[in-house]
Write a protein that holds these residues in place. Structure first.
Motif, PDB file in Angstrom:
ATOM      1  N   GLY A  37      -6.651  33.268 -42.078  1.00 54.69           N
ATOM      2  CA  GLY A  37      -5.243  32.962 -41.874  1.00 54.69           C
ATOM      3  C   GLY A  37      -4.542  34.102 -41.179  1.00 54.69           C
ATOM      4  O   GLY A  37      -5.133  35.134 -40.844  1.00 54.69           O
ATOM      5  N   ASP A  38      -3.218  33.914 -40.983  1.00 52.00           N
ATOM      6  CA  ASP A  38      -2.449  34.903 -40.237  1.00 52.00           C
ATOM      7  C   ASP A  38      -2.368  36.250 -40.942  1.00 52.00           C
ATOM      8  O   ASP A  38      -2.325  37.295 -40.290  1.00 52.00           O
ATOM      9  N   THR A  39      -2.333  36.237 -42.282  1.00 53.55           N
ATOM     10  CA  THR A  39      -2.230  37.508 -42.993  1.00 53.55           C
ATOM     11  C   THR A  39      -3.460  38.364 -42.730  1.00 53.55           C
ATOM     12  O   THR A  39      -3.358  39.583 -42.495  1.00 53.55           O
ATOM     13  N   TRP A  56      -3.128  39.807 -39.262  1.00 54.66           N
ATOM     14  CA  TRP A  56      -2.193  40.923 -39.222  1.00 54.66           C
ATOM     15  C   TRP A  56      -2.844  42.217 -39.699  1.00 54.66           C
ATOM     16  O   TRP A  56      -2.612  43.297 -39.142  1.00 54.66           O
ATOM     17  N   ASP A  65       2.628  36.811 -36.960  1.00 58.05           N
ATOM     18  CA  ASP A  65       1.899  36.914 -38.212  1.00 58.05           C
ATOM     19  C   ASP A  65       2.333  37.959 -39.220  1.00 58.05           C
ATOM     20  O   ASP A  65       1.570  38.230 -40.166  1.00 58.05           O
ATOM     21  N   PRO A 124       3.242  39.235 -42.583  1.00 57.30           N
ATOM     22  CA  PRO A 124       3.226  38.472 -43.841  1.00 57.30           C
ATOM     23  C   PRO A 124       4.563  38.460 -44.575  1.00 57.30           C
ATOM     24  O   PRO A 124       4.962  37.437 -45.137  1.00 57.30           O
ATOM     25  N   ASN A 177       7.978  33.263 -36.190  1.00 57.05           N
ATOM     26  CA  ASN A 177       7.368  33.861 -37.376  1.00 57.05           C
ATOM     27  C   ASN A 177       6.716  32.780 -38.236  1.00 57.05           C
ATOM     28  O   ASN A 177       7.161  32.475 -39.339  1.00 57.05           O
ATOM     29  N   GLN A 178       5.615  32.245 -37.744  1.00 53.97           N
ATOM     30  CA  GLN A 178       5.008  31.114 -38.428  1.00 53.97           C
ATOM     31  C   GLN A 178       4.395  31.513 -39.772  1.00 53.97           C
ATOM     32  O   GLN A 178       4.297  30.682 -40.673  1.00 53.97           O
ATOM     33  N   ASN A 179       3.988  32.766 -39.933  1.00 50.09           N
ATOM     34  CA  ASN A 179       3.392  33.184 -41.193  1.00 50.09           C
ATOM     35  C   ASN A 179       4.431  33.294 -42.297  1.00 50.09           C
ATOM     36  O   ASN A 179       4.105  33.100 -43.476  1.00 50.09           O
ATOM     37  N   ASN A 180       5.676  33.600 -41.916  1.00 50.64           N
ATOM     38  CA  ASN A 180       6.759  33.701 -42.885  1.00 50.64           C
ATOM     39  C   ASN A 180       8.076  33.445 -42.160  1.00 50.64           C
ATOM     40  O   ASN A 180       8.676  34.361 -41.597  1.00 50.64           O
TER      41      ASN A 180
END
Length: 635
Positions: free
Chosen positions: A479-481, A484, A534, A536, A572-575
């Motif tokens: 995933g994106d986290t 990152w 990404d 978080p 900011n799709q991750n958050n």
């Protein structure tokens, strides 16, 4: 205008992240120049085509001549396209070069489709020496399960077209396809020294199903009639001649373009138009002389120019025989290449991936490093793949630099970081120039780099670059986290030198200020940036007590700087709760001027202001997604 053009969609919200599959392909065997039909260039000079057969440019360079059957050329190019159309993260690289002459007929046109890591180029001394009677095109990729829906051009990266004429001929294509030569591309794609005749040039593929989004582009030293911008969000056209430009989306910039639209109605019409280009130098190109020998034309640097470099005759500059170049293969060690550079030779990088555990060191003024077929230099063990000394006139062109799995301090360093012991060697009339130089941190594999491009020398010209910390790839992240924390890159571009000019600066997704400009008297003509997708948490996206980092930061001590046509985008799709204070951060002083800048929300996150706390917020609230927030001038 074709009725299909009225179907323009609103601009894209983001690049598609679902492109994780890679089609790994086998190499295409090159065809040498063959056939004995006489070849005549635009001056009526007969070129000895057969003489080039003995000059080896590598296994992935194919040289065509007009004596070959159209069907044979078409078959070779179709096979390459089949291999490369979905090979976004692959390692294959190809160059297809055309000897002077005409290819295709009115009833049997040559219709070329261009995939990833593919260069199509003429070998004439002028664009009119090579005529493609047909098309040279890039179409949308249709990502729906049926292969015919969700069609877009957002990741149509890494391809090149140059030094030829396209006589648009859609014979055999359906009515929509026959309406234009389609060049539906995004970042890291250049069209240079191209003459489009007999039809429209469309930068959008409106013949496939929606949404038909496109995001990027660079056109230089070219001539065309009607250009259909379509859904292209941002685009730079430099030193060209056009008959008509159809529309704008967010950020369309023209510098030294005859026929460019006026910027008078900005921002209702999002055009930024400079009558001349402040500093320019066209990209070096390979050609064949009348004796059939390969030569490299090295254009001269120019100031305050308008129109093409070849309209009144040969492009100003010098010609260097290929015999003065070391023709490198991906199997060559860095030490081998450096030995040749130290002997005073220039460098031609044939297509492929060069894994470098030490820097290629360019130390001599005036050295030319020219890549074919998107030749790629990959860092191994934390190396800096390419270093250029503090000397004038060096040209790096057509090269991609990839970060490796161990962090590199920088991927391309121009000039020593702390300067030389004595005064810097520089020549304002002969700037070191980067043309079509691209950077990746992640994508095909895990990548780590503190800085991608660092410019320490004065009087450097950056003419079209895409500096990308990858927002998608095949690294296998959960995933994106994880992305990152693993694919790390602090800054995309850091400019420490004075009098540096950038024409076409695209920088995306880095983890702190994406571009940092510390040098005096800098100029940027078109800037495009996406902040990272990404982070978080907000805590991961803080600059001390300030909310986030800038897409474009000019140091507080700078007193003179100019930016024409700049955009910073947020997704900011991750958050989606993450906020950024300002897209641009610059010192407030009379000599620092931003002309036509904007922010836009691509569907998640917030940029609270455009510049230094000035300008409305770019938010994801209903009615705001994809709607730019403009500042015509700052201050």
């Amino acid at each position: 205008m074709n009725s299909a053009i009225s179907r323009f969609s609103s601009p894209l919200v983001r690049k598609d992240r679902r492109l994780s599959g890679v089609l790994l392909v086998a190499g295409l065997l090159a065809l040498g120049a063959c056939g004995q039909q006489p070849v005549t260039d635009s001056r009526g000079v007969t070129v000895n085509a057969a003489a080039t057969a003995g000059q080896d440019l590598g296994a992935h360079v194919t040289v065509f001549n007009p004596g070959m059957p159209v069907s044979q050329i078409q078959a070779v190019l179709d096979a390459a396209y089949t291999r490369q159309v979905n090979n976004e993260m692959g390692t294959d690289r190809y160059a297809f070069l055309f000897m002077p002459g005409t290819y295709g007929t009115d009833t049997q046109p040559l219709q070329v489709k261009v995939g990833y890591y593919t260069e199509i180029a003429g070998l004439g001394q002028a664009p009119d020496d090579v005529v493609i009677n047909g098309k040279v095109e890039v179409y949308n990729r249709c990502l729906g399960a049926d292969g015919a829906s969700n069609c877009l051009a957002l990741v149509n990266f890494w391809r090149t077209l140059s030094n030829l004429t396209v006589q648009v001929n859609g014979a055999g294509q359906d009515g929509c396809r026959a309406s234009a030569n389609f060049w539906a591309v995004s970042q890291a794609v250049s069209m240079r020294r191209v003459n489009i005749r007999g039809g429209n040039l469309s930068l959008m593929d409106y013949c496939t199903a929606g949404p038909q989004y496109a995001s990027g582009g660079f056109l230089a030293d070219s001539r065309a009639g009607t250009v259909i911008n379509g859904s292209q969000q941002q685009w730079l056209t430099r030193n060209s001649v056009i008959g008509n430009w159809s529309n704008g989306v967010w950020n369309q910039v023209f510098a030294g373009v005859v026929g460019a639209p006026s910027e008078t109605n900005f921002p209702a019409e999002p055009y930024t138009t400079l009558d001349t280009t402040p500093v320019s130098r066209e990209k070096p190109y390979l050609f064949v002389d009348p004796q059939g020998a390969y030569q490299v034309r090295v254009p001269a640097a120019r100031t305050h120019t308008r129109g093409t470099s070849w309209a009144g005759g040969p492009t100003a500059g010098k010609t260097v025989p290929l015999s003065d170049f070391f023709v490198a293969r991906p199997s060559d060690a860095a030490q081998t290449i450096n030995t040749q550079l130290a002997r005073g030779r220039h460098l031609l990088l044939t297509p492929g991936v060069y894994n470098l555990d030490q820097s290629l060191a360019v130390k001599r003024a005036g050295t030319v490093v020219l890549g074919l077929g998107h030749a790629t230099l990959t860092a191994v063990g934390g190396s800096t793949p390419l270093k250029v000394a503090d000397v004038p006139g060096v040209i790096i062109a057509g090269v991609t630099l990839d970060a490796g799995t161990v962090e590199s301090p920088v991927l391309l360093q121009v000039g020593s970081k702390n300067g030389n012991n004595g005064s810097k060697k520089q020549d304002p009339a002969d700037p070191t120039t980067l043309s079509d130089v691209y950077f990746r941190v992640g994508g095909p594999h895990v990548g780590k780099a503190d800085v991608a491009l660092q410019v320490n020398s004065d009087h450097v010209l950056i003419d079209h670059t895409w500096v990308w910390r990858a927002d998608h790839g095949v690294e296998g992240f959960s995933g994106d986290t994880e992305r990152w924390q693993t694919n790390t890159g602090r800054h995309g571009v850091v400019v420490n030198g004075d009098h540096v000019t950038a024409t076409g600066l695209f920088v995306e997704h880095f983890q702190q200020d994406n571009t940092v400009w510390n040098g005096e008297d800098g100029t940027t003509v078109l800037y495009q940036n996406e902040l990272p997708y990404d982070p978080p948490t907000q805590a991961d996206w803080m600059n001390g007590s300030a909310l986030g980092w800038a897409g474009y930061k000019v140091d507080d001590a700078v007193t003179t700087h100019r930016l024409y046509g700049g955009g910073v985008y947020v997704f900011n799709q991750n958050n989606p709760s993450i906020q950024t204070e300002s897209g641009f951060v610059v010192p407030v002083t009379p000599g620092v001027r931003l002309h036509h800048v904007m922010t836009v929300n691509l569907s998640a996150g917030t940029i609270r202001h455009v510049v230094n706390g000035v300008g409305a917020a770019a938010t994801s609230e209903p009615g705001h997604i994809g709607v730019p927030v403009y500042l015509p001038e700052f201050p």
